[in-house]
Design a protein around this motif. Structure first.
Motif, mmCIF file in Angstrom:
data_model
loop_
_atom_site.group_PDB
_atom_site.id
_atom_site.type_symbol
_atom_site.label_atom_id
_atom_site.label_comp_id
_atom_site.label_asym_id
_atom_site.label_seq_id
_atom_site.Cartn_x
_atom_site.Cartn_y
_atom_site.Cartn_z
ATOM 1 N N GLY A 95 0.807 -1.208 0.000
ATOM 2 C CA GLY A 95 0.000 0.000 0.000
ATOM 3 C C GLY A 95 0.838 1.255 0.000
ATOM 4 N N ALA A 96 0.171 2.395 0.041
ATOM 5 C CA ALA A 96 0.849 3.687 0.091
ATOM 6 C C ALA A 96 1.657 3.809 1.383
ATOM 7 C CB ALA A 96 -0.177 4.810 0.007
ATOM 8 N N GLN A 97 2.741 4.543 1.318
ATOM 9 C CA GLN A 97 3.626 4.690 2.479
ATOM 10 C C GLN A 97 3.232 5.853 3.389
ATOM 11 O OE1 GLN A 97 5.719 2.491 3.298
ATOM 12 N NE2 GLN A 97 6.706 1.560 1.530
ATOM 13 N N THR B 82 -7.045 13.936 -3.709
ATOM 14 C CA THR B 82 -5.848 13.480 -4.421
ATOM 15 C C THR B 82 -5.514 12.043 -4.037
ATOM 16 O OG1 THR B 82 -5.017 15.758 -4.325
ATOM 17 C CG2 THR B 82 -3.460 14.027 -4.959
ATOM 18 N N ALA B 83 -5.675 11.133 -4.988
ATOM 19 C CA ALA B 83 -5.370 9.724 -4.759
ATOM 20 C C ALA B 83 -3.864 9.494 -4.719
ATOM 21 C CB ALA B 83 -5.988 8.873 -5.858
ATOM 22 N N ILE B 84 -3.475 8.417 -4.052
ATOM 23 C CA ILE B 84 -2.096 7.943 -4.082
ATOM 24 C C ILE B 84 -2.086 6.641 -4.872
ATOM 25 C CG2 ILE B 84 -0.117 7.158 -2.739
ATOM 26 C CD1 ILE B 84 -1.095 8.850 -0.422
ATOM 27 N N ASP B 85 -1.435 6.672 -6.012
ATOM 28 C CA ASP B 85 -1.378 5.492 -6.882
ATOM 29 C C ASP B 85 -0.383 4.492 -6.290
ATOM 30 O OD1 ASP B 85 -1.425 3.673 -8.926
ATOM 31 O OD2 ASP B 85 -1.151 5.145 -10.521
ATOM 32 N N PRO C 51 0.520 -0.035 -5.764
ATOM 33 C CA PRO C 51 0.152 -1.379 -6.218
ATOM 34 C C PRO C 51 -1.142 -1.872 -5.585
ATOM 35 C CG PRO C 51 2.500 -1.273 -5.759
ATOM 36 C CD PRO C 51 1.921 0.031 -5.291
ATOM 37 N N ALA C 52 -1.355 -1.529 -4.309
ATOM 38 C CA ALA C 52 -2.577 -1.961 -3.632
ATOM 39 C C ALA C 52 -3.813 -1.326 -4.260
ATOM 40 C CB ALA C 52 -2.507 -1.617 -2.148
ATOM 41 N N ALA C 53 -3.783 -0.013 -4.498
ATOM 42 C CA ALA C 53 -4.944 0.656 -5.088
ATOM 43 C C ALA C 53 -5.284 0.049 -6.433
ATOM 44 C CB ALA C 53 -4.670 2.152 -5.218
ATOM 45 N N ARG C 54 -4.293 -0.225 -7.256
ATOM 46 C CA ARG C 54 -4.533 -0.839 -8.559
ATOM 47 C C ARG C 54 -5.130 -2.235 -8.423
ATOM 48 N NH1 ARG C 54 -4.453 2.677 -12.910
ATOM 49 N NH2 ARG C 54 -2.990 4.347 -12.422
ATOM 50 N N ALA C 55 -4.611 -3.006 -7.473
ATOM 51 C CA ALA C 55 -5.113 -4.366 -7.272
ATOM 52 C C ALA C 55 -6.543 -4.358 -6.741
ATOM 53 C CB ALA C 55 -4.189 -5.123 -6.318
ATOM 54 N N ILE C 56 -6.867 -3.403 -5.873
ATOM 55 C CA ILE C 56 -8.233 -3.269 -5.347
ATOM 56 C C ILE C 56 -9.207 -3.018 -6.487
ATOM 57 C CG2 ILE C 56 -9.746 -1.827 -3.928
ATOM 58 C CD1 ILE C 56 -7.171 -1.328 -2.163
ATOM 59 N N LEU D 135 -7.925 2.102 -0.076
ATOM 60 C CA LEU D 135 -9.301 2.012 -0.544
ATOM 61 C C LEU D 135 -9.772 3.373 -1.046
ATOM 62 C CD1 LEU D 135 -12.006 0.625 -0.970
ATOM 63 C CD2 LEU D 135 -12.518 1.071 1.443
ATOM 64 N N ALA D 136 -9.502 4.432 -0.283
ATOM 65 C CA ALA D 136 -9.916 5.770 -0.702
ATOM 66 C C ALA D 136 -9.280 6.140 -2.036
ATOM 67 C CB ALA D 136 -9.543 6.786 0.372
ATOM 68 N N SER D 137 -8.012 5.830 -2.201
ATOM 69 C CA SER D 137 -7.338 6.123 -3.470
ATOM 70 C C SER D 137 -7.976 5.350 -4.613
ATOM 71 C CB SER D 137 -5.848 5.791 -3.353
ATOM 72 O OG SER D 137 -5.200 6.639 -2.417
ATOM 73 N N ALA D 138 -8.299 4.086 -4.371
ATOM 74 C CA ALA D 138 -8.953 3.284 -5.405
ATOM 75 C C ALA D 138 -10.308 3.881 -5.778
ATOM 76 C CB ALA D 138 -9.111 1.849 -4.922
ATOM 77 N N LEU D 139 -11.058 4.365 -4.786
ATOM 78 C CA LEU D 139 -12.368 4.973 -5.045
ATOM 79 C C LEU D 139 -12.238 6.253 -5.857
ATOM 80 C CD1 LEU D 139 -13.995 4.390 -1.557
ATOM 81 C CD2 LEU D 139 -14.869 3.475 -3.718
#
Length: 348
Positions: A111-113, A121-124, A126-131, A155-159
């Motif tokens: 996930g994001a660090q 503003t999302a944080i791109d 690997p986790a957000a992409r996989a979600i 999750l918020a970034s993915a949304l």
């Protein structure tokens, strides 16, 4: 804090017998098809109740664990001051997989660090992409739960990156303060609840989205107590995995004594365990969270100060108020014992 393993230690502690998700060879019975898909998201390098929850979820064949998100803690957190706490969470998750003998560590994603800088503003990561990819699958009709025991950054970034996934999952979140009229903050409690404080902006995004939310606020998760006598006799006694879980929890007790200058009592909060109860341990017929109590209320707005603001006409959400802790913890103890006995038998 949870001890952060090196990659070498992850290999060294591997269990003698291996298995894959979708199997449960320790039961000696046929595994029934899963009911739900689950994405587990937790800050595994923090309070070790996270590793209890992860092990319990992975030992529960009624849910298909699709992803395990290693998420970050607050900067300077007392359990793991960092930096790179999401990377540490991934290493801890890999150690749990290794100690279980579980081969599917490709399900673990980074996930994001750090927290979002604002709720726009999302944080791109690997986790957000996989979600997003899991939520958008069209090759399965199994409902998807997002089981989060920490912050909600990924999750918020993915949304934000793909708003359409909001209607395709149910968020089960351990976090947030007490709701007025139902409970009061604990004596000396932090102004902003611990998991919410990890990323307030992310919680704002999730609560403002169209996602279905089942919340376990602070007053509810604080009730999920086990005694250290229980952990000694029902967890540590099972074998190497139980010893690891017990000793990680005991380290927290020692830290609490050093920090407070007085005894820390005889109980420990496994506050993330409702994530398993509410997803994997639903009733057999007309599946529901029938062992747990909840109220339905309009989903509030999360303010920048980490409080609730009523929103007239908002979509409903569940707020859980109580759990069948007997079943929740007895199931954990039984699964650890069955798994340990199978491991002791040796050979695949």
């Amino acid at each position: 804090m949870t001890n952060i393993p090196t990659p070498e230690r992850v290999v060294e502690v591997a269990a003698p017998r291996t298995w894959s998700l979708g199997e449960a060879p320790w039961t000696g019975t046929e595994v029934l098809p899963p009911r739900y898909r689950v994405i587990v998201d937790n800050d595994f390098s923090g309070d070790p109740d996270d590793v209890f929850q992860l092990a319990h979820h992975l030992l529960s064949p009624s849910v298909d664990i699709r992803l395990v998100v290693g998420s970050h803690l607050s900067e300077g957190d007392g359990f793991d001051p960092g930096p790179d706490t999401a990377s540490h969470a991934v290493l801890v998750a890999r150690e749990v997989f290794s100690r279980l003998g579980l081969t599917d560590d490709d399900r673990i994603v980074l996930g994001a660090q750090a927290a979002m800088r604002d709720p726009r503003t999302a944080i791109d990561s690997p986790a957000a992409r996989a979600i997003i990819a899991e939520a958008l699958r069209d090759d399965t009709d199994l409902p998807l739960f997002y089981a989060a025991g920490g912050g909600l950054t990924d999750l918020a970034s993915a949304l934000l990156m793909e708003p359409s996934i909001a209607s395709r999952l149910t968020v089960v979140w351990i976090g947030g303060p007490e709701h007025e009229g139902f409970a009061e903050a604990p004596p000396g409690g932090s102004a902003v609840e611990y998991n919410l404080a990890i990323d307030v902006a992310a919680a704002q995004v999730v609560f403002a989205s169209e996602a279905t939310i089942w919340q376990v606020p602070r007053d509810a998760y604080r009730r999920c107590l086990v005694s250290f006598a229980e952990l000694r006799t029902r967890v540590r006694s099972t074998g190497p995995l139980g010893e690891y879980l017990h000793d990680e929890a005991l380290e927290i007790l020692r830290g609490a004594v050093a920090h407070s200058g007085r005894g820390a009592g005889e109980a420990y909060a496994l506050g993330d365990q409702p994530l398993v109860l509410l997803t994997a341990l639903q009733s057999p017929f007309e599946p529901a969270t029938s062992s747990s109590d909840y109220v339905v209320m309009p989903t509030p707005e999360i303010t920048g100060e980490g409080t609730y603001r009523h929103v007239e006409g908002a979509r409903p959400m569940r707020v859980y108020t109580g759990f069948d802790t007997r079943m929740m913890f007895e199931d954990l103890y039984a699964k650890l014992a069955e798994h340990a006995a199978w491991q002791r038998a040796g050979g695949r």
